[in-house]
Design a protein around this motif. Structure first.
Motif, PDB file in Angstrom:
ATOM      1  N   CYS A 950       0.874  -1.249   0.174  1.00 55.65           N
ATOM      2  CA  CYS A 950      -0.096  -0.052   0.085  1.00 55.65           C
ATOM      3  C   CYS A 950       1.069   1.386   0.200  1.00 55.65           C
ATOM      4  O   CYS A 950       0.431   2.285  -0.177  1.00 55.65           O
ATOM      5  CB  CYS A 950      -0.973  -0.205   1.192  1.00 55.65           C
ATOM      6  N   TYR A 951       2.049   0.968   0.365  1.00 60.81           N
ATOM      7  CA  TYR A 951       2.875   2.336   0.658  1.00 60.81           C
ATOM      8  C   TYR A 951       3.920   2.387  -0.887  1.00 60.81           C
ATOM      9  O   TYR A 951       4.680   1.356  -0.834  1.00 60.81           O
ATOM     10  CB  TYR A 951       3.730   2.434   2.009  1.00 60.81           C
ATOM     11  N   PRO A 952       4.337   3.505  -1.472  1.00 60.24           N
ATOM     12  CA  PRO A 952       5.245   3.368  -2.413  1.00 60.24           C
ATOM     13  C   PRO A 952       6.474   2.965  -2.066  1.00 60.24           C
ATOM     14  O   PRO A 952       6.871   2.064  -2.827  1.00 60.24           O
ATOM     15  CB  PRO A 952       5.247   5.047  -2.783  1.00 60.24           C
ATOM     16  N   GLN A 953       7.027   3.145  -1.054  1.00 60.12           N
ATOM     17  CA  GLN A 953       8.515   2.983  -0.644  1.00 60.12           C
ATOM     18  C   GLN A 953       8.544   1.441  -0.424  1.00 60.12           C
ATOM     19  O   GLN A 953       9.596   0.712  -1.033  1.00 60.12           O
ATOM     20  CB  GLN A 953       9.164   3.702   0.805  1.00 60.12           C
ATOM     21  N   SER A 954       7.745   0.794   0.287  1.00 58.10           N
ATOM     22  CA  SER A 954       7.743  -0.666   0.590  1.00 58.10           C
ATOM     23  C   SER A 954       7.426  -1.381  -0.686  1.00 58.10           C
ATOM     24  O   SER A 954       7.953  -2.479  -1.045  1.00 58.10           O
ATOM     25  CB  SER A 954       6.814  -1.057   1.819  1.00 58.10           C
ATOM     26  N   ASN A 986      -6.687 -11.208  -2.502  1.00 58.88           N
ATOM     27  CA  ASN A 986      -7.478 -10.281  -3.508  1.00 58.88           C
ATOM     28  C   ASN A 986      -7.351  -8.933  -3.276  1.00 58.88           C
ATOM     29  O   ASN A 986      -7.001  -8.178  -4.115  1.00 58.88           O
ATOM     30  CB  ASN A 986      -9.075 -10.487  -3.363  1.00 58.88           C
ATOM     31  N   TRP A 987      -7.069  -8.440  -1.960  1.00 59.61           N
ATOM     32  CA  TRP A 987      -6.723  -7.248  -1.715  1.00 59.61           C
ATOM     33  C   TRP A 987      -5.420  -6.773  -1.982  1.00 59.61           C
ATOM     34  O   TRP A 987      -5.335  -5.649  -2.566  1.00 59.61           O
ATOM     35  CB  TRP A 987      -6.855  -6.978  -0.096  1.00 59.61           C
ATOM     36  N   ILE A 988      -4.423  -7.752  -2.121  1.00 60.74           N
ATOM     37  CA  ILE A 988      -3.092  -7.365  -2.475  1.00 60.74           C
ATOM     38  C   ILE A 988      -3.067  -6.994  -3.913  1.00 60.74           C
ATOM     39  O   ILE A 988      -2.461  -6.008  -4.662  1.00 60.74           O
ATOM     40  CB  ILE A 988      -2.344  -8.402  -2.375  1.00 60.74           C
ATOM     41  N   LEU A 989      -3.911  -7.768  -4.755  1.00 57.65           N
ATOM     42  CA  LEU A 989      -3.929  -7.724  -6.506  1.00 57.65           C
ATOM     43  C   LEU A 989      -4.687  -6.312  -6.380  1.00 57.65           C
ATOM     44  O   LEU A 989      -4.185  -5.882  -7.361  1.00 57.65           O
ATOM     45  CB  LEU A 989      -4.840  -8.995  -6.796  1.00 57.65           C
ATOM     46  N   VAL A 990      -5.709  -6.077  -5.731  1.00 57.02           N
ATOM     47  CA  VAL A 990      -6.640  -4.574  -5.876  1.00 57.02           C
ATOM     48  C   VAL A 990      -5.503  -3.527  -5.673  1.00 57.02           C
ATOM     49  O   VAL A 990      -5.405  -2.620  -6.570  1.00 57.02           O
ATOM     50  CB  VAL A 990      -7.504  -4.723  -5.001  1.00 57.02           C
ATOM     51  N   ARG A 991      -4.529  -3.766  -4.650  1.00 59.59           N
ATOM     52  CA  ARG A 991      -3.793  -2.689  -4.529  1.00 59.59           C
ATOM     53  C   ARG A 991      -2.781  -2.405  -5.632  1.00 59.59           C
ATOM     54  O   ARG A 991      -1.973  -1.317  -5.978  1.00 59.59           O
ATOM     55  CB  ARG A 991      -2.793  -2.860  -3.113  1.00 59.59           C
ATOM     56  N   GLY A 995      -5.217   2.574  -9.236  1.00 55.77           N
ATOM     57  CA  GLY A 995      -4.589   3.885  -9.926  1.00 55.77           C
ATOM     58  C   GLY A 995      -4.541   3.547 -11.381  1.00 55.77           C
ATOM     59  O   GLY A 995      -4.303   4.485 -12.177  1.00 55.77           O
ATOM     60  N   CYS A 996      -4.812   2.215 -11.810  1.00 53.20           N
ATOM     61  CA  CYS A 996      -4.895   2.191 -13.296  1.00 53.20           C
ATOM     62  C   CYS A 996      -6.462   1.888 -13.617  1.00 53.20           C
ATOM     63  O   CYS A 996      -6.836   1.703 -15.088  1.00 53.20           O
ATOM     64  CB  CYS A 996      -3.959   0.868 -13.455  1.00 53.20           C
ATOM     65  N   GLY A 997      -6.998   1.352 -12.647  1.00 53.81           N
ATOM     66  CA  GLY A 997      -8.577   1.006 -13.168  1.00 53.81           C
ATOM     67  C   GLY A 997      -9.462   2.172 -13.669  1.00 53.81           C
ATOM     68  O   GLY A 997      -9.185   3.509 -13.297  1.00 53.81           O
ATOM     69  N   PHE A 998     -10.574   1.907 -14.093  1.00 49.56           N
ATOM     70  CA  PHE A 998     -11.642   2.944 -14.834  1.00 49.56           C
ATOM     71  C   PHE A 998     -12.166   3.892 -13.335  1.00 49.56           C
ATOM     72  O   PHE A 998     -12.727   3.129 -12.369  1.00 49.56           O
ATOM     73  CB  PHE A 998     -12.761   2.323 -15.403  1.00 49.56           C
ATOM     74  N   GLY A 999     -11.886   5.106 -13.276  1.00 50.66           N
ATOM     75  CA  GLY A 999     -12.399   5.821 -12.017  1.00 50.66           C
ATOM     76  C   GLY A 999     -11.756   5.388 -10.796  1.00 50.66           C
ATOM     77  O   GLY A 999     -12.491   5.361  -9.903  1.00 50.66           O
ATOM     78  N   TYR A1000     -10.638   4.722 -10.945  1.00 52.97           N
ATOM     79  CA  TYR A1000      -9.880   3.998  -9.600  1.00 52.97           C
ATOM     80  C   TYR A1000      -8.740   4.771  -9.390  1.00 52.97           C
ATOM     81  O   TYR A1000      -7.685   4.054  -8.963  1.00 52.97           O
ATOM     82  CB  TYR A1000      -9.800   2.473  -9.929  1.00 52.97           C
ATOM     83  N   ARG A1001      -8.770   6.066  -9.181  1.00 55.36           N
ATOM     84  CA  ARG A1001      -7.762   6.915  -8.636  1.00 55.36           C
ATOM     85  C   ARG A1001      -7.766   7.544  -7.378  1.00 55.36           C
ATOM     86  O   ARG A1001      -7.056   8.536  -6.887  1.00 55.36           O
ATOM     87  CB  ARG A1001      -7.207   7.908  -9.857  1.00 55.36           C
ATOM     88  N   SER A1020      -5.431   1.277   3.678  1.00 57.31           N
ATOM     89  CA  SER A1020      -6.525   1.511   2.841  1.00 57.31           C
ATOM     90  C   SER A1020      -6.745   2.895   2.371  1.00 57.31           C
ATOM     91  O   SER A1020      -7.490   3.267   1.323  1.00 57.31           O
ATOM     92  CB  SER A1020      -7.889   0.876   3.237  1.00 57.31           C
ATOM     93  N   LEU A1021      -6.289   3.901   3.168  1.00 57.54           N
ATOM     94  CA  LEU A1021      -6.391   5.175   2.888  1.00 57.54           C
ATOM     95  C   LEU A1021      -5.009   5.802   2.263  1.00 57.54           C
ATOM     96  O   LEU A1021      -4.850   7.053   2.539  1.00 57.54           O
ATOM     97  CB  LEU A1021      -6.635   5.990   4.069  1.00 57.54           C
ATOM     98  N   GLN A1022      -4.117   5.052   1.701  1.00 56.00           N
ATOM     99  CA  GLN A1022      -2.890   5.520   1.064  1.00 56.00           C
ATOM    100  C   GLN A1022      -3.280   6.028  -0.190  1.00 56.00           C
ATOM    101  O   GLN A1022      -4.071   5.236  -0.954  1.00 56.00           O
ATOM    102  CB  GLN A1022      -1.859   4.709   1.272  1.00 56.00           C
ATOM    103  N   LYS A1023      -2.425   6.822  -0.897  1.00 54.55           N
ATOM    104  CA  LYS A1023      -2.876   7.082  -2.174  1.00 54.55           C
ATOM    105  C   LYS A1023      -2.431   5.924  -2.981  1.00 54.55           C
ATOM    106  O   LYS A1023      -1.434   5.236  -2.934  1.00 54.55           O
ATOM    107  CB  LYS A1023      -1.859   8.452  -2.518  1.00 54.55           C
ATOM    108  N   PRO A1024      -3.167   5.865  -4.322  1.00 55.60           N
ATOM    109  CA  PRO A1024      -2.858   4.779  -5.232  1.00 55.60           C
ATOM    110  C   PRO A1024      -1.402   4.703  -5.644  1.00 55.60           C
ATOM    111  O   PRO A1024      -0.897   5.699  -5.782  1.00 55.60           O
ATOM    112  CB  PRO A1024      -3.867   4.997  -6.275  1.00 55.60           C
ATOM    113  N   CYS A1025      -0.752   3.634  -5.492  1.00 55.05           N
ATOM    114  CA  CYS A1025       0.538   3.503  -6.190  1.00 55.05           C
ATOM    115  C   CYS A1025       0.631   2.127  -6.881  1.00 55.05           C
ATOM    116  O   CYS A1025       1.112   1.219  -6.393  1.00 55.05           O
ATOM    117  CB  CYS A1025       1.473   3.464  -4.884  1.00 55.05           C
ATOM    118  N   PRO A1026      -0.096   2.067  -8.057  1.00 52.39           N
ATOM    119  CA  PRO A1026       0.058   0.854  -8.867  1.00 52.39           C
ATOM    120  C   PRO A1026       1.401   0.177  -9.092  1.00 52.39           C
ATOM    121  O   PRO A1026       2.339   1.024  -9.167  1.00 52.39           O
ATOM    122  CB  PRO A1026      -0.695   0.989 -10.016  1.00 52.39           C
ATOM    123  N   SER A1027       1.418  -1.133  -9.384  1.00 49.54           N
ATOM    124  CA  SER A1027       2.832  -1.605  -9.679  1.00 49.54           C
ATOM    125  C   SER A1027       2.799  -2.261 -11.303  1.00 49.54           C
ATOM    126  O   SER A1027       2.113  -3.376 -11.276  1.00 49.54           O
ATOM    127  CB  SER A1027       3.236  -2.554  -8.694  1.00 49.54           C
TER     128      SER A1027
END
Length: 1321
Positions: A950-954, A986-991, A995-1001, A1020-1027
């Motif tokens: 969920c966190y960009p650095q990690s 599933n939550w890991i895959l969603v994270r 940031g890439c999905g439709f209206g999912y930013r 869950s309240l961290q800014k989107p950081c897709p991989s």
């Protein structure tokens, strides 16, 4: 023990007379000089004036005993105030025990009861209580327990003290004999009882009013009663809180007992006068009068000792010479020793009594150190302890040292905090001085520090609750708190935007914090010195080195805390454990690096780790703690061949058999141990002093219960306790050789696997202590670190409230002075609270969250990571590792990230990025490791990985791990969602997709933006950081492995079907409950489960969107097996979701509009946008063939309704925009949905509108006979072999996924052919 007089001195010093016996005079120095010396040391009392040197009697060692006896008897007249003769106080008291004297009835006016005042454990209590063996400490063990003392007062002025050990709900005061208490009403709740409650800051006498100050653990409450004036007063740490009650009931038949009522787990210790009062009050007497006679005697004898130490004999000049007492050295001078032996003949028995040790000996030793300087500069205390061991019987020195340490510990724990921490420093310095004496240290370590005392208290620095009394206002005159917050309520730490005034305040506050920190560091350094003495490894001359005694005691201490997780009397409070852990780390690292300087080949403490041998060679006891591979007995059986092959360790078959039998008995024994009976509570498991009451009192606890009064036979040994499982620790018998090893013996490191490097690490004893530190962190330290963050959170909350109030004041209209006045009152309250909290926070940051403490936790994290890596390299033997190592790795990282910031930044730690990558490697490898079988630890690993991404650095750290491990991690994440905890996966895959999905930013849902999040730091309240890198791995895996792709997607569709169906079923129940006319509350648990099912549905839809975006061919390339079936199932579910959510005035709408607490996340936007994303991907962004296939399947589904697609854009049935402004429409979410995305939805709607028109025009009416007999939605298109039954392809394909039998005849289906309808005749 009284003096026997004559030349043969009693006790062990009698040897001196025989060894030095010579014919002339005294045999040591000439008679005149000796007589002068003895007269100088023991001057006659001044009643008859000082005798001249010529007329006084010559003193020799033969008549010194009688002379000394006479001097001491003169000093103790018979008027003791209690009507007892001095002989009772001098000689009888030396032989009579406390138990006997306790039965002596008191005749002093105004006081009734035994002379030794204790708590009445036979009849004067109500409820369940643990009482210490000295009957002065008590812990509540039921809702509201009460107990009174054995002695009452009816006349005069009296006082007793209560040492507060926990700051919870208690009522302390006085009651009459007739007061009757129960589990709801205690002291102060009945007419003739009066109490002070510092938890709620009130006084109680049937009714209650505000009174006094709040108390904290470590405070002392003095309870005063004046039965001449009829008043009751309370003092806190010596400061009067004012008269609490006046005109109390008095007269014939009315007498008051000290009494207390306390709630569950609350604890105190009483001092009725058995020890010197900490805060005596002039004019008031303690209930137990001090031993005046013994006190005078002890002080006089101490005076003689001081004179002896400051006087020497110059034999050449034949004269006495005065010298500085601090410079005295023990040189074995016979004259001095024989003189001293006479003094100790009287002094030694007195030093076994707690009152005299505390009032006389401790105060004298403290005065020796008063000059300042380091403890090394005051060798006198070491010399005195040498004398104690020389001239006192062993049992006397033992008792004296025990009482001295008890008094020191009590004084340290219950001293008030002052700005320079002077009291704490004073007592710690004396503790160090005593522990520097080798023989005393070893005795205390072996018998007292962990067995009788709770010496961990010495390493604790309590947090002041009242900052003004602690002097923090002078130390930190300027306070500061954050004043800038972003939209989500987080602190904005950009100092460039500060005003000049804000900057000045912040810097002044930081300077004050630094001053405070330096003062606290002085105390911490002394505490580390104590530990370094206990860890001394070089004092082997007088038996076992201190370190090995400490090591075995520490292990037992850890065992108690690991196996008594719910027992309040045995558990070490977590706040003590935190401080102990940090001091222990400092001491270990110091010794570790010193050892490396002596042995250059060993590793430094920076690279420390615990070798894997400790986990399986049986040298270290982990007392039933769970291993990664399960129970130890099971591992020994299943991995015995691996142990023999890899570590050369052979398990004794008898041991395996014994372990198996032990497992069979486990349930029975554990049940017996946990049975809540008084007898069990009094058995072996309770034979330790209580942590929560006085930390220093007797060995066993009594368990009081009004339901089992038969247990309460005082002064009598208890019957055999019920069976309590206590496993004897093998460590108790271990020697230095067992730990460190010797020639050909590896000690703790026996059984080195081939993978482990053959190089010295450090002293093996330090490795075991390091292992213990890990266990301590896991037991309670992490929990406490999280608990103390609440003060920082409070500062944050009040700062936001203050800023909000100031903004309201600025906006307040001038015509409303009433509102302005209320706002200004609020502003003042918030500012005062912030001033208080910011100073308290400075203390907590210095003691718990400082940069040095952060470095300690970071060091633990790195040690843990290296230990796990080394254990992992042993392959199957990794299963022996205790689970707590993985827990510590995850929790310490969590603490560094969440608890130590923002005051300290984790990014500044050395090697931070490398450590993140190493931890990422561990999480990604072991969350699906087959060697780990515990479900709890597996869940923890999964949750830690979910938080990590969920966190960009990690997340970047996860991307840095080797590619092979990344791919393996993704393969494990894409395993079918069946028979495993799939929600976290599933939550890991969603994270990874967010940031890439439709209206999912979005970070927070649009309708929740105006509400304040409970915790803005939640993953869950961290800014989107897709991989994108991990998405690529997922795409490759699903493209290449067709079977895995099909099973994964079928399981996702199955779970979506279940989750959404459950959600709909629950909202139906909620709606029905809400519509009932009677007031009906919906169960909050049901609301929570309902919201969880909704969130799961949304996240599963997002995973489908991710899959269809990355690998569209899974659904649209019909040459792949299952592609058509998957597409049909997807269309069916999407239509189901759309129809349920978009129907006019439907169930979903009504429940959303209720806005029930707990259902905040349930809204149209998240679920409709997720569905739209999937539809746009297959109907707009695919190739031409894919679009036509998708459209055909979607439109052929009987549930499809064009109106549902129109709803997305806010259009009604006819295509016109709905008049209702509240109607859902993607057009209203311009901040969340881009113009391009809107255009794609419009394009999709136009395309589907056109396609549905064409489909309606071209579809010929179908007779019922041609429809699939299973779904009645599609035409028959398949025929089964060999039975020739028919259905549509969708139904048979879905059926064959789980079952090979025919729907109709149950014959096994061997094949499916296309069905072609024969031409009609």
């Amino acid at each position: 023990m009284s003096s026997k007089g004559g030349t043969a001195l009693p006790r062990r010093n009698y040897r001196l007379t025989s060894e030095t016996d010579k014919p002339k005079s005294a045999g040591i120095v000439n008679e005149k000089l000796l007589s002068d010396y003895l007269h100088h040391v023991f001057p006659a009392s001044g009643k008859h004036g000082p005798a001249s040197a010529t007329h006084r009697k010559t003193l020799t060692f033969q008549n010194l005993g009688a002379h000394l006896e006479k001097l001491l008897s003169e000093d103790n007249p018979s008027e003791d105030g209690r009507g007892r003769s001095s002989s009772h106080m001098s000689s009888s008291a030396e032989t009579r025990s406390d138990e006997q004297s306790a039965q002596v009835t008191d005749h002093v006016e105004g006081c009734l009861g035994p002379s030794t005042v204790v708590l009445d454990h036979s009849s004067g209590f109500e409820g369940l209580l643990f009482v210490d063996d000295d009957l002065l400490g008590v812990i509540g063990h039921s809702n509201f327990s009460s107990i009174r003392s054995t002695t009452c007062v009816y006349k005069g002025k009296w006082v007793y003290e209560v040492l507060i050990s926990s700051q919870g709900l208690m009522q302390i005061g006085w009651c009459t004999f007739n007061c009757r208490f129960n589990q709801e009403e205690g002291v102060g709740d009945t007419p003739d009882s009066y109490a002070y409650d510092g938890n709620r800051v009130r006084k109680w006498n049937v009714t209650t009013t505000n009174y006094g100050k709040s108390w904290a653990a470590g405070d002392i409450v003095s309870c005063l009663i004046d039965l001449d004036e009829g008043t009751i007063t309370f003092c806190l740490n010596g400061q009067s809180l004012g008269v609490a009650f006046s005109n109390i009931k008095m007269g014939p038949g009315v007498a008051y007992f000290p009494a207390i009522s306390l709630s569950f787990k609350e604890s105190v210790a009483f001092n009725f006068g058995s020890r010197p009062l900490r805060y005596p009050v002039e004019g008031y007497l303690p209930l137990q009068r001090p031993p005046t006679s013994d006190l005078n005697k002890a002080n006089r004898l101490l005076g003689y000792i001081k004179t002896l130490l400051s006087t020497s004999i110059d034999k050449q000049e034949e004269k006495l010479v005065e010298r500085e007492i601090g410079t005295w050295q023990l040189h074995g001078d016979p004259t001095f020793l024989m003189t001293l032996a006479h003094v100790f003949n009287h002094f030694a028995p007195l030093m076994c009594k707690v009152y005299l040790v505390e009032d006389v000996l401790m105060n004298f030793l403290l005065s020796v150190l008063e000059g300042g300087g380091s403890v090394d500069e005051h060798p006198l205390i070491q010399q005195l302890l040498d004398l104690f061991w020389l001239l006192m019987e062993d049992y006397e020195v033992n008792e004296c040292l025990k009482q001295l340490m008890m008094s020191l510990l009590r004084a340290y724990r219950f001293s008030p905090i002052i700005p320079d921490l002077g009291f704490q420093i004073h007592y710690l310095r004396l503790t160090i001085a005593i522990l520097r004496h080798e023989k005393s240290r070893k005795y205390l370590l072996s018998n007292v520090t962990f067995d009788v005392l709770r010496s961990v208290v010495f390493f604790y620095i309590k947090t002041p609750l009242r900052v003004k009394e602690a002097g923090l206002e002078e130390l930190i005159p300027t306070t500061w708190w954050p004043t800038r917050f972003d939209k989500e309520g987080k602190d904005e730490r950009d100092t460039r935007e500060e005003t000049a005034d804000e900057r000045l305040r912040r810097r002044a506050y930081e300077r004050g914090c630094q001053r405070l920190k330096k003062r606290i560091e002085v105390v911490e350094e002394l505490q580390v010195q104590i530990l370094r003495l206990m860890l001394n490894n070089n004092d082997k001359g007088t038996g076992e080195a201190s370190r090995y005694i400490f090591l075995n005691k520490l292990r037992k201490f850890l065992q108690e805390n690991a196996s008594n997780r719910g027992n309040p009397t045995v558990l070490c409070p977590p706040e003590y454990m935190v401080c102990f852990l940090h001091r222990l780390i400092t001491a270990i690292r110091g010794y570790w690096d010193e050892g490396r300087r002596k042995s250059p080949g060993s590793i430094s403490s920076e690279d420390a780790y615990v070798p894997p041998q400790l986990f399986y060679n049986g040298k270290v006891d982990y007392f039933d703690l769970q291993r990664l591979g399960g129970l130890l007995s099971h591992l020994k059986k299943t991995l015995k061949d691996d142990l023999a092959a890899k570590a050369n360790i052979i398990i004794d078959p008898a041991e395996i058999q014994a372990a198996s039998m032990d497992d069979l008995d486990e349930d029975d024994e554990t049940g017996a141990a946990q049975r809540p009976s008084g007898a069990a509570a009094m058995g072996g498991a309770m034979a330790r002093p209580s942590w929560l009451s006085s930390p220093t009192l007797g060995r066993a606890n009594r368990f009081l219960s009004t339901a089992a009064v038969s247990l309460m036979t005082p002064r009598r040994p208890l019957g055999p306790p019920e069976k309590v499982k206590v496993r004897t620790l093998a460590v108790e018998q271990r020697t230095e050789e067992d730990i460190e090893g010797s020639h050909g013996n590896d000690g703790l490191l026996l059984g080195r696997p081939l993978e482990e490097p053959d190089q010295p690490i450090t002293e093996k004893s330090l490795l075991e202590i390091l292992d213990g530190v890990m266990m301590m962190y896991n037991l309670s330290v992490h929990q406490q670190l999280g608990k103390m963050v609440v003060v920082s959170d409070d500062v944050h909350e009040y700062a936001i409230a203050l800023k909000d109030t100031e903004e309201k004041i600025a906006r307040c209209p001038s015509r409303r002075p009433d509102i302005l006045e209320e706002l200004q009152k609020s502003q003042k309250v918030f500012a005062e609270k912030l001033n208080h909290l910011s100073r308290r926070l400075a203390w907590i940051n210095a003691t718990i969250y400082s940069k040095e403490k952060m470095s300690d936790v970071y060091w633990l994290l790195r040690v843990c990571i290296r230990t796990i890596e080394h254990a992992d390299s042993t392959c199957s033997l990794f299963a022996f590792m205790p689970e707590f190592y993985l827990n510590v790795a995850m929790n310490s990282y969590s603490a560094l990230k969440n608890y130590f910031s923002p005051s300290n930044c984790m990014e500044e730690l050395p090697g931070y990025e490398e450590t993140l990558t190493q931890l990422a490697t561990i999480l990604s490898k072991h969350f699906a490791d087959p060697r780990i079988i515990g479900t709890d630890i597996k869940d923890s690993l999964m949750q830690a990985l979910a938080s990590y991404v969920c966190y960009p650095q990690s997340l970047r750290a996860v991307e840095r791990i080797p590619e092979e491990q990344r791919v393996a991690m993704m393969r494990n994440l894409l395993a079918p969602y069946e028979q495993r905890p799939w929600a976290q996966t599933n939550w890991i895959l969603v994270r990874l997709w967010r940031g890439c999905g439709f209206g999912y930013r979005y970070t927070r849902l649009p309708h929740l933006l105006k509400t304040k999040p409970e915790d803005a730091n939640l993953p869950s309240l961290q800014k989107p950081c897709p991989s994108l890198l991990l998405q690529k791995h997922m795409s490759e895996l699903l493209s290449q492995d067709k079977d895995m792709a099909a099973s994964f997607l079928n399981s996702v569709l199955n779970q979506l079907n279940w989750a959404f169906s459950e959600f709909i079923g629950m909202i139906q129940e909620i709606q029905q409950a809400a519509e009932r006319p009677e007031r009906n509350f919906v169960d909050t648990r049901q609301l929570k489960v309902c919201a969880t099912c909704f969130d799961l549905s949304v996240s599963l839809l997002r995973v489908l969107e991710m899959t269809i975006t990355l690998v569209p061919q899974i659904f649209l390339d019909w040459s792949r097996p299952s592609a058509e079936l998957l597409l049909r199932r997807l269309a069916q579910l999407l239509n189901q979701v759309l129809n349920r959510v978009t129907a006019e005035r439907n169930l979903f709408d009504r429940v959303v509009n209720l806005r029930l607490p707990g259902l905040e996340s349930v809204d149209h936007y998240p679920i409709l946008v997720a569905v739209t994303g999937i539809l746009v991907r297959i109907l707009v962004d695919s190739d031409k063939q894919g679009i036509s296939r998708a459209a055909a399947v979607l439109l052929s589904d009987p549930c499809f309704q064009l109106r549902s697609i129109q709803y997305l854009l806010g259009e009604g049935e006819g295509g016109a925009t709905a008049a209702d402004s509240k109607h859902f429409s993607l057009h209203t979410y311009t901040d969340y949905i881009s113009t391009e995305e809107e255009q794609k939805v419009e394009q999709m709607l136009a395309f589907l509108t056109e396609e549905s028109k064409q489909a309606a025009a071209s579809t010929a009416p179908t007779s019922e006979d041609d429809l699939c007999p299973i779904c009645y939605a599609h035409s028959i298109s398949a025929v089964f072999k060999p039975c020739s039954h028919k259905s549509c392809k969708a139904c048979i394909n879905q059926h064959l996924m789980n079952n090979k039998d025919c729907f109709f005849c149950k014959a096994t289906i061997t094949g499916v052919d296309d069905y072609i309808k024969p031409a009609s005749s």
